[in-house]
Write a protein that holds these residues in place. Structure first.
Motif, PDB file in Angstrom:
ATOM      1  N   TYR A  23      42.673  39.264  25.561  1.00 63.36           N
ATOM      2  CA  TYR A  23      43.070  40.312  26.497  1.00 63.36           C
ATOM      3  C   TYR A  23      43.986  39.755  27.572  1.00 63.36           C
ATOM      4  CZ  TYR A  23      39.207  43.124  24.651  1.00 63.36           C
ATOM      5  OH  TYR A  23      38.363  43.835  23.848  1.00 63.36           O
ATOM      6  N   LEU A  24      44.912  40.588  28.026  1.00 65.79           N
ATOM      7  CA  LEU A  24      45.715  40.289  29.202  1.00 65.79           C
ATOM      8  C   LEU A  24      44.960  40.880  30.379  1.00 65.79           C
ATOM      9  CD1 LEU A  24      48.279  39.164  30.508  1.00 65.79           C
ATOM     10  CD2 LEU A  24      49.372  41.374  30.062  1.00 65.79           C
ATOM     11  N   LEU A  25      44.615  40.025  31.355  1.00 68.10           N
ATOM     12  CA  LEU A  25      43.742  40.421  32.453  1.00 68.10           C
ATOM     13  C   LEU A  25      44.332  40.036  33.803  1.00 68.10           C
ATOM     14  CD1 LEU A  25      40.555  38.945  30.776  1.00 68.10           C
ATOM     15  CD2 LEU A  25      41.135  41.372  30.898  1.00 68.10           C
ATOM     16  N   ARG A  26      43.950  40.779  34.827  1.00 70.95           N
ATOM     17  CA  ARG A  26      44.326  40.449  36.205  1.00 70.95           C
ATOM     18  C   ARG A  26      43.067  40.028  36.953  1.00 70.95           C
ATOM     19  NH1 ARG A  26      47.378  44.489  37.385  1.00 70.95           N
ATOM     20  NH2 ARG A  26      49.264  43.300  37.046  1.00 70.95           N
ATOM     21  N   ILE A  27      43.157  38.949  37.703  1.00 70.36           N
ATOM     22  CA  ILE A  27      42.033  38.484  38.520  1.00 70.36           C
ATOM     23  C   ILE A  27      41.998  39.334  39.785  1.00 70.36           C
ATOM     24  CG2 ILE A  27      41.062  36.539  39.795  1.00 70.36           C
ATOM     25  CD1 ILE A  27      42.593  34.721  37.747  1.00 70.36           C
ATOM     26  N   THR A  28      40.909  40.095  39.963  1.00 72.58           N
ATOM     27  CA  THR A  28      40.830  41.021  41.092  1.00 72.58           C
ATOM     28  C   THR A  28      39.783  40.618  42.130  1.00 72.58           C
ATOM     29  OG1 THR A  28      39.360  42.439  39.802  1.00 72.58           O
ATOM     30  CG2 THR A  28      41.705  42.985  39.784  1.00 72.58           C
ATOM     31  N   GLU A  29      38.977  39.628  41.803  1.00 64.22           N
ATOM     32  CA  GLU A  29      37.971  39.157  42.772  1.00 64.22           C
ATOM     33  C   GLU A  29      37.564  37.741  42.408  1.00 64.22           C
ATOM     34  OE1 GLU A  29      33.330  40.146  43.887  1.00 64.22           O
ATOM     35  OE2 GLU A  29      34.558  41.746  43.054  1.00 64.22           O
ATOM     36  N   VAL A  30      37.441  36.885  43.409  1.00 61.21           N
ATOM     37  CA  VAL A  30      36.939  35.526  43.211  1.00 61.21           C
ATOM     38  C   VAL A  30      35.936  35.253  44.331  1.00 61.21           C
ATOM     39  CG1 VAL A  30      37.512  33.070  43.091  1.00 61.21           C
ATOM     40  CG2 VAL A  30      39.135  34.762  42.221  1.00 61.21           C
ATOM     41  N   GLU A  31      34.729  34.887  43.943  1.00 57.73           N
ATOM     42  CA  GLU A  31      33.682  34.607  44.924  1.00 57.73           C
ATOM     43  C   GLU A  31      33.032  33.269  44.588  1.00 57.73           C
ATOM     44  OE1 GLU A  31      29.324  36.396  46.174  1.00 57.73           O
ATOM     45  OE2 GLU A  31      30.722  37.672  45.098  1.00 57.73           O
ATOM     46  N   GLN A  32      32.898  32.410  45.589  1.00 56.60           N
ATOM     47  CA  GLN A  32      32.222  31.139  45.375  1.00 56.60           C
ATOM     48  C   GLN A  32      30.721  31.371  45.467  1.00 56.60           C
ATOM     49  OE1 GLN A  32      33.842  28.003  47.830  1.00 56.60           O
ATOM     50  NE2 GLN A  32      35.919  28.780  47.580  1.00 56.60           N
ATOM     51  N   THR A  33      29.985  30.945  44.421  1.00 53.48           N
ATOM     52  CA  THR A  33      28.543  31.141  44.364  1.00 53.48           C
ATOM     53  C   THR A  33      27.881  29.860  43.878  1.00 53.48           C
ATOM     54  OG1 THR A  33      28.547  31.952  42.082  1.00 53.48           O
ATOM     55  CG2 THR A  33      28.837  33.597  43.810  1.00 53.48           C
ATOM     56  N   THR A  34      26.570  29.909  43.772  1.00 48.49           N
ATOM     57  CA  THR A  34      25.801  28.783  43.253  1.00 48.49           C
ATOM     58  C   THR A  34      25.035  29.252  42.021  1.00 48.49           C
ATOM     59  OG1 THR A  34      25.541  27.912  45.493  1.00 48.49           O
ATOM     60  CG2 THR A  34      24.057  27.049  43.817  1.00 48.49           C
ATOM     61  N   ALA A  35      25.138  28.500  40.954  1.00 52.18           N
ATOM     62  CA  ALA A  35      24.430  28.824  39.714  1.00 52.18           C
ATOM     63  C   ALA A  35      22.937  28.563  39.881  1.00 52.18           C
ATOM     64  CB  ALA A  35      24.993  27.977  38.567  1.00 52.18           C
ATOM     65  N   SER A  36      22.148  29.079  38.956  1.00 50.95           N
ATOM     66  CA  SER A  36      20.702  28.859  39.002  1.00 50.95           C
ATOM     67  C   SER A  36      20.365  27.369  38.882  1.00 50.95           C
ATOM     68  CB  SER A  36      20.006  29.648  37.901  1.00 50.95           C
ATOM     69  OG  SER A  36      20.500  29.262  36.637  1.00 50.95           O
ATOM     70  N   THR A  37      21.299  26.584  38.351  1.00 46.72           N
ATOM     71  CA  THR A  37      21.109  25.134  38.229  1.00 46.72           C
ATOM     72  C   THR A  37      21.395  24.407  39.534  1.00 46.72           C
ATOM     73  OG1 THR A  37      23.398  24.849  37.544  1.00 46.72           O
ATOM     74  CG2 THR A  37      21.761  25.170  35.791  1.00 46.72           C
ATOM     75  N   GLY A  38      21.897  25.150  40.533  1.00 45.12           N
ATOM     76  CA  GLY A  38      22.240  24.548  41.817  1.00 45.12           C
ATOM     77  C   GLY A  38      23.677  24.067  41.890  1.00 45.12           C
ATOM     78  N   LYS A  39      24.423  24.211  40.817  1.00 46.49           N
ATOM     79  CA  LYS A  39      25.820  23.756  40.793  1.00 46.49           C
ATOM     80  C   LYS A  39      26.751  24.859  41.291  1.00 46.49           C
ATOM     81  CE  LYS A  39      25.148  20.432  37.181  1.00 46.49           C
ATOM     82  NZ  LYS A  39      25.868  19.212  37.197  1.00 46.49           N
ATOM     83  N   ALA A  40      27.873  24.434  41.850  1.00 48.94           N
ATOM     84  CA  ALA A  40      28.870  25.374  42.352  1.00 48.94           C
ATOM     85  C   ALA A  40      29.545  26.090  41.196  1.00 48.94           C
ATOM     86  CB  ALA A  40      29.918  24.633  43.185  1.00 48.94           C
ATOM     87  N   GLN A  41      29.837  27.368  41.402  1.00 48.10           N
ATOM     88  CA  GLN A  41      30.553  28.152  40.398  1.00 48.10           C
ATOM     89  C   GLN A  41      31.370  29.221  41.095  1.00 48.10           C
ATOM     90  OE1 GLN A  41      27.717  30.057  37.821  1.00 48.10           O
ATOM     91  NE2 GLN A  41      27.019  31.468  39.370  1.00 48.10           N
TER      92      GLN A  41
END
Length: 136
Positions: A23-41
């Motif tokens: 698919y051709l997609l547009r990035i419309t939102e980016v949020e820095q979060t933490t995974a359940s493993t504690g790693k950054a995502q």
């Protein structure tokens, strides 16, 4: 506590799946979060751009938006190397990979992504971005 709700709304389990395709997609939102493993995502919202087609050129319906969770840290491969899904997304968006990046630079960028259907932890089908490539 009593609240008013929309009695006509569908259950969240009713979200339609996207067909497996690129698919051709547009990035419309980016949020820095933490995974359940504690790693950054990064939680990345992707919106389809018109003229969505499967690999053989057949038009597809891509409902709504797609969410992808991209790990920030590189991961070890079975062969002992490391790969970075973030770098794949970054370069697919036409950005230069550096030692320091600003995730806000991803906003509004167009990417192509290979979307697949796989089972989640409960055995339900879900969409997942398997690979990002530069939009052509």
């Amino acid at each position: 506590m009593r609240i008013q709700v929309n009695a006509e709304v569908q259950s969240a389990s009713g979200f339609p799946l996207w067909a497996e395709a690129t698919y051709l997609l547009r990035i419309t939102e980016v949020e820095q979060t933490t995974a359940s493993t504690g790693k950054a995502q990064l939680k990345v919202r992707l919106t389809p751009i018109n003229n969505v087609q499967d690999d053989s050129g057949v038009p597809l319906s891509a409902p709504g938006t797609l969410m992808d969770w991209v790990t920030v840290d590189p991961i070890q491969t079975k062969g002992g190397g490391t790969v970075s899904f973030l770098r794949g997304l970054w370069e697919a968006a036409g950005l230069t990979w550096n030692a320091e990046i600003d995730t806000d630079d991803l906003m509004g960028k167009e990417v192509s992504a290979r979307v697949a259907i796989e089972k989640d932890q409960r055995g339900n089908d879900r969409n997942r971005v398997k690979r990002y490539v530069k939009a052509s």
